[in-house]
Design a protein around this motif. Structure first.
Motif, short mmCIF file in Angstrom:
data_model
loop_
_atom_site.label_atom_id
_atom_site.label_comp_id
_atom_site.label_asym_id
_atom_site.label_seq_id
_atom_site.Cartn_x
_atom_site.Cartn_y
_atom_site.Cartn_z
N ASN A 1 0.83 -1.21 0.00
CA ASN A 1 0.00 0.00 0.00
C ASN A 1 0.86 1.26 0.00
OD1 ASN A 1 -2.39 -1.33 -0.10
ND2 ASN A 1 -2.81 -1.18 2.10
N ILE A 2 0.38 2.27 -0.69
CA ILE A 2 1.09 3.57 -0.68
C ILE A 2 0.30 4.48 0.27
CG2 ILE A 2 1.87 5.51 -2.12
CD1 ILE A 2 1.68 3.52 -4.54
N GLU A 3 0.84 4.65 1.45
CA GLU A 3 0.12 5.40 2.49
C GLU A 3 0.32 6.90 2.29
OE1 GLU A 3 -1.77 3.85 4.49
OE2 GLU A 3 -1.06 1.78 4.41
N LEU A 4 -0.69 7.54 1.79
CA LEU A 4 -0.61 9.00 1.57
C LEU A 4 -1.42 9.73 2.64
CD1 LEU A 4 -1.10 9.14 -2.28
CD2 LEU A 4 0.87 10.05 -1.08
N GLU A 5 -0.81 10.78 3.18
CA GLU A 5 -1.54 11.58 4.15
C GLU A 5 -2.49 12.52 3.42
OE1 GLU A 5 1.49 13.43 6.49
OE2 GLU A 5 2.14 11.53 7.33
N CYS A 6 -3.37 13.16 4.16
CA CYS A 6 -4.36 14.03 3.54
C CYS A 6 -3.68 15.15 2.74
CB CYS A 6 -5.25 14.63 4.64
SG CYS A 6 -6.66 15.48 3.96
N ASN A 7 -4.08 15.30 1.48
CA ASN A 7 -3.55 16.31 0.56
C ASN A 7 -2.04 16.17 0.30
OD1 ASN A 7 -6.04 17.51 0.20
ND2 ASN A 7 -5.76 18.82 2.01
N GLU A 8 -1.49 15.04 0.63
CA GLU A 8 -0.06 14.86 0.35
C GLU A 8 0.12 14.51 -1.13
OE1 GLU A 8 3.76 12.70 2.45
OE2 GLU A 8 1.90 11.58 2.29
N LYS A 9 1.14 15.05 -1.72
CA LYS A 9 1.39 14.84 -3.15
C LYS A 9 2.22 13.58 -3.37
CE LYS A 9 1.83 17.78 -7.06
NZ LYS A 9 2.59 18.75 -7.77
N LEU A 10 1.97 12.92 -4.50
CA LEU A 10 2.73 11.71 -4.81
C LEU A 10 3.66 11.97 -6.00
CD1 LEU A 10 3.21 8.62 -4.41
CD2 LEU A 10 1.34 8.24 -6.03
N PHE A 11 4.94 11.66 -5.80
CA PHE A 11 5.92 11.78 -6.88
C PHE A 11 6.41 10.37 -7.20
CE2 PHE A 11 5.99 15.75 -4.63
CZ PHE A 11 6.06 16.71 -5.64
N VAL A 12 6.37 10.00 -8.46
CA VAL A 12 6.82 8.66 -8.84
C VAL A 12 8.05 8.81 -9.75
CG1 VAL A 12 6.19 6.48 -9.94
CG2 VAL A 12 4.46 7.79 -8.74
N GLU A 13 9.13 8.15 -9.36
CA GLU A 13 10.35 8.18 -10.18
C GLU A 13 10.63 6.76 -10.68
OE1 GLU A 13 12.41 11.72 -7.56
OE2 GLU A 13 13.64 10.02 -8.17
N VAL A 14 10.68 6.62 -12.00
CA VAL A 14 10.88 5.29 -12.58
C VAL A 14 12.21 5.31 -13.33
CG1 VAL A 14 9.81 3.47 -13.95
CG2 VAL A 14 8.40 5.28 -13.01
N GLU A 15 13.05 4.34 -13.07
CA GLU A 15 14.34 4.28 -13.75
C GLU A 15 14.62 2.86 -14.18
OE1 GLU A 15 17.26 6.54 -11.75
OE2 GLU A 15 18.84 6.01 -13.16
N SER A 16 14.91 2.68 -15.47
CA SER A 16 15.24 1.37 -16.06
C SER A 16 14.24 0.30 -15.64
CB SER A 16 16.65 0.94 -15.66
OG SER A 16 17.57 1.95 -15.95
N SER A 17 12.96 0.63 -15.69
CA SER A 17 11.93 -0.32 -15.24
C SER A 17 10.68 -0.20 -16.11
CB SER A 17 11.55 -0.03 -13.78
OG SER A 17 12.67 -0.22 -12.97
N ARG A 18 9.70 -1.04 -15.78
CA ARG A 18 8.41 -0.97 -16.47
C ARG A 18 7.35 -0.67 -15.43
NH1 ARG A 18 7.43 -6.16 -20.10
NH2 ARG A 18 5.52 -5.04 -20.47
N LEU A 19 6.57 0.36 -15.71
CA LEU A 19 5.53 0.74 -14.76
C LEU A 19 4.22 1.01 -15.49
CD1 LEU A 19 4.95 1.57 -11.72
CD2 LEU A 19 5.23 3.91 -12.52
N SER A 20 3.14 0.54 -14.91
CA SER A 20 1.83 0.88 -15.46
C SER A 20 0.97 1.43 -14.33
CB SER A 20 1.18 -0.34 -16.10
OG SER A 20 0.94 -1.32 -15.14
N ILE A 21 0.09 2.35 -14.70
CA ILE A 21 -0.82 2.92 -13.70
C ILE A 21 -2.25 2.67 -14.15
CG2 ILE A 21 -1.69 5.08 -12.72
CD1 ILE A 21 1.09 6.10 -12.47
N GLU A 22 -3.04 2.15 -13.24
CA GLU A 22 -4.44 1.89 -13.54
C GLU A 22 -5.31 2.48 -12.43
OE1 GLU A 22 -5.04 -2.28 -14.12
OE2 GLU A 22 -3.59 -2.36 -15.76
N PRO A 23 -6.52 2.90 -12.75
CA PRO A 23 -7.38 3.46 -11.69
C PRO A 23 -7.98 2.34 -10.83
CG PRO A 23 -8.54 3.44 -13.77
CD PRO A 23 -7.18 2.91 -14.06
N THR A 24 -8.33 2.69 -9.62
CA THR A 24 -9.00 1.73 -8.73
C THR A 24 -10.14 2.41 -7.99
OG1 THR A 24 -8.69 0.23 -6.87
CG2 THR A 24 -7.28 2.16 -6.90
#
Lengths: 329, 227
Positions: free
Chosen positions: A49-72
Motif C-alpha cells: 500500500n502507498i500510504e498517503l496523508e491528507c492532501n499529500e502529493k505523490l511523486f513517482v520516479e521510474v528508472e530502467s523499469s516498467r511501470l503501469s498505472i491503472e485506476p482503482t
C-alpha cells in the motif's frame, strides 16, 4: 465421372460442416486471436500500500523499469509486483511522498481518481490507462497514455503515444509523438517541439511552436502553429488552420474553413479546396508554380463556389506551388 | 535449368499483361503531368494492378488448358508443384518489379503526400515477412480453387468460388491448431501497438499451409481430367 461426383460429395459435406461449425462454434474468434499475442503477466504475489496523508502529493520516479498505472475504486493506492524487491523505495519529503521504482522492476500502481501523481521516467517503459496524472517528465523512455488527464508532458529522446489523452502542454525534444483522439475535444494542446516528429490525428485544438521538426496533421480542428526549419503536412483539417512558416517545407491541403498562412523563405505546396474557395494570395519574391490560370502577379485572389470561408496566404521568399485538383479555374 | 526456362516461359506468356500495367501507369502519370488528371489518382494504377494480379493468379492455369500448352508442360520431366511454384514465383517477382517502377515514377508525389503502403506496423522485418508469406498463400489458394474447378466439366466459375470459400474455412480452422506447433518461434514486436506482439507462429502456420497446398495443387495438376 466417379471423381467428379466424389468431389461434389466432399464439397457438399464440407459446406454442411462449415455452416454448422460457424453457427455452433466461433472459428473466426480463435483465428483472429491467433494473430496477435498478449504477453502473459505473472500473477502478482506482492502488493504494497502507498500510504498517503491528507492532501499529500505523490511523486513517482521510474528508472530502467516498467511501470503501469491503472485506476482503482479503492480509496488506497497500492503498488503490485511479481515478487518482493528492494528496488521499490518510498521516501517522505517536504514536497510529498516520493516513490522510486528502479533496477528492472515490472510494477503496476493502482490509484484512486483523486490522486494525481507527478512522474519522472528515465530509460523506462510507462503505460497509464484511464488515470489522472500531474506532470510527466520522460527521458529516453516509452510512454503510452490512454484516456488520461495530464497537465504537462515533457519528453526528451522518447517515444510518446497519446490516445484520447488531453495534456494541456507538451514539450518534446528528440522525440516522437503520436497523438490520436477518437473525438475532437475543444481542449487546447500547446506544443513546444524541437527536433521531433509529431503525428496528430483528430486533435481538437492545437497550437504552439515547432523547430527542426516534422509535423503531420490529419483531421485536426483548430490549428495555430509557428514552424521553423520544419516539415509540416496538413490534410483533411476540419476547423481553422493558422500557420506561420519560417524556413519550412510545407504541404497543405486547404479545406473549406478559415485559413491563414504566412510563410517566410519556405517551400510551400498548397492544394486549394475542390468546391468552395475564397483565397487571397500575396507573394513577395516568391516564384509560383501553378496550374491555375488567374494566379498572376504579386497579389491575386481565387474565388469559387457559394459563400466559401476566407483564406489568406502570404509568402516572402522561398517558393510556392499552388495547385487545384481540377484545372478548370 | 528447366525451371529457369519455365520461368522465362511465364514471362513470354504473361509478360504482355505486365507491360500493359506499365503502359497504364505511364499513361496515368502522363495525364497527371499534363494536368488532365488530379494528383489524387496516382495510386489508382497500383490498386488496379492488385486486381489484375488477382486475376493472373488463376487465369494462366485456365489458359494452359484452353491453349493446349498444358500437354507440353505435362510432357516435361518436372512435377506439377514445380510448374505451380514457378507460376507463383513469376507473379511475386514481376509484381516486385512493377512496384519498383510505380514507386519510381510517383516518387515525387509519394514524398509530398507522405503516402505509405498498407503495411505500416513499424517493424520492417514483420512487414517483409508478411509481404512474402501472404501473397504466396493468396496465389496458392487461387491456384487450388482453379484446379479443383477443373475437375468438373461445367459451372467452373461457381465451383472455383465454392472451393475458395471452403479453403478459407479450412484455413481458419487449421491455422490456430498449426500455430501451436510453432509457438517456440520468437514473436514480432509491434511498436505501433504497445503491449501487442504479432504471432510468428500464425505466419509459420500460414506458410506451412501454403507449402502443403502447393503439393496438393501439384497432385491436382498432375491428375487433371478433361484435357
Amino acid at each position: 465421372m466417379k471423381r467428379k461426383y466424389s468431389l461434389i460429395a466432399v464439397m457438399i459435406l464440407l459446406t454442411a460442416i462449415m455452416i454448422f461449425d460457424i453457427r455452433l462454434n466461433k472459428p473466426f474468434d480463435a483465428f483472429s486471436a491467433s494473430i496477435v499475442n498478449y504477453p502473459e503477466r505473472k500473477d502478482a504475489t506482492f502488493i504494497q500500500n502507498i500510504e498517503l496523508e491528507c492532501n499529500e502529493k505523490l511523486f513517482v520516479e521510474v528508472e530502467s523499469s516498467r511501470l503501469s498505472i491503472e485506476p482503482t475504486i479503492k480509496q488506497v493506492a497500492s503498488i503490485e509486483v511479481a515478487e518482493p524487491t528492494d528496488n521499490i523505495i518510498m521516501i517522505r519529503t517536504e514536497l510529498g511522498l516520493v516513490l522510486k521504482v528502479s533496477g528492472g522492476v515490472d510494477a503496476k500502481i493502482s490509484l484512486p481518481e483523486t490522486i494525481l501523481p507527478e512522474l519522472t521516467v528515465r530509460d523506462s517503459s510507462f503505460v497509464s490507462l484511464k488515470s489522472g496524472l500531474g506532470e510527466v517528465y520522460a527521458t529516453n523512455s516509452y510512454i503510452n497514455l490512454g484516456h488520461n488527464q495530464v497537465s504537462k508532458l515533457t519528453a526528451v529522446d522518447s517515444f510518446v503515444q497519446l490516445t484520447d489523452s488531453k495534456p494541456q502542454e507538451i514539450k518534446a525534444t528528440n522525440s516522437q509523438l503520436e497523438i490520436n483522439q477518437a473525438h475532437q475535444d475543444k481542449v487546447p494542446i500547446t506544443l513546444d517541439i524541437t527536433n521531433s516528429v509529431v503525428n496528430a490525428y483528430r486533435v481538437g485544438v492545437l497550437n504552439g511552436t515547432t523547430i527542426d521538426s516534422t509535423i503531420n496533421l490529419e483531421y485536426t480542428g483548430e490549428v495555430s502553429l509557428t514552424a521553423e526549419n520544419s516539415f509540416i503536412r496538413a490534410k483533411r483539417t476540419s476547423d481553422s488552420l493558422n500557420l506561420n512558416l519560417i524556413s519550412t517545407t510545407a504541404y497543405l491541403e486547404l479545406e473549406d474553413h478559415l485559413s491563414k498562412i504566412t510563410s517566410e523563405n519556405s517551400e510551400v505546396t498548397v492544394r486549394i479546396p475542390r468546391n468552395a474557395v475564397d483565397l487571397s494570395i500575396k507573394v513577395s519574391n516568391t516564384p509560383i508554380t501553378t496550374n491555375i490560370s488567374q494566379a498572376k502577379g504579386s497579389s491575386f485572389s481565387i474565388y469559387r463556389g457559394s459563400e466559401p470561408k476566407k483564406q489568406s496566404l502570404k509568402t516572402q521568399g522561398g517558393t510556392l506551388k499552388l495547385y487545384a485538383p481540377y484545372v478548370d479555374m | 535449368m528447366i525451371l529457369w526456362k519455365l520461368y522465362l516461359n511465364e514471362w513470354r506468356e504473361n509478360g504482355f499483361y505486365w507491360f500493359l500495367m506499365i503502359a497504364g501507369t505511364i499513361t496515368v502519370n502522363l495525364l497527371i503531368y499534363l494536368g488532365l488528371f488530379s494528383h489524387d489518382v496516382f495510386f489508382m494504377p497500383l490498386a488496379f494492378s492488385i486486381l489484375g494480379y488477382a486475376i493472373l493468379c488463376g487465369d494462366p492455369i485456365a489458359r494452359e488448358r484452353k491453349n493446349n500448352t498444358i500437354y507440353i508442360k505435362k510432357s516435361l520431366p518436372t512435377p506439377g508443384y514445380a510448374h505451380l511454384l514457378i507460376k507463383a514465383l513469376w507473379l511475386m517477382s514481376s509484381y516486385v518489379l512493377y512496384m519498383v517502377f510505380w514507386y519510381a515514377v510517383n516518387l515525387k508525389i509519394i514524398k509530398l503526400t507522405g503516402f505509405t503502403l498498407i503495411l505500416n506496423s513499424g517493424n520492417v522485418l514483420l512487414d517483409m515477412v508478411l509481404l512474402l508469406v501472404l501473397p504466396f498463400f493468396g496465389i496458392v489458394s487461387v491456384q487450388f480453387s482453379c484446379l479443383v474447378s477443373s475437375y468438373v466439366p461445367r459451372l467452373r466459375c461457381i465451383f472455383n468460388f465454392w472451393a475458395y470459400i471452403l479453403l478459407a474455412y479450412i484455413t481458419v480452422r487449421f491455422v490456430p491448431l498449426l500455430s501451436k506447433l510453432f509457438e517456440f518461434l520468437p514473436d514480432f514486436l509491434l511498436p505501433a501497438s504497445p503491449g501487442l506482439y504479432f504471432n510468428s507462429a500464425f505466419l509459420a502456420a500460414i506458410f506451412a499451409i501454403s507449402v502443403l497446398l502447393l503439393f496438393v495443387n501439384g497432385k491436382l495438376w498432375d491428375n487433371e481430367p478433361f484435357i
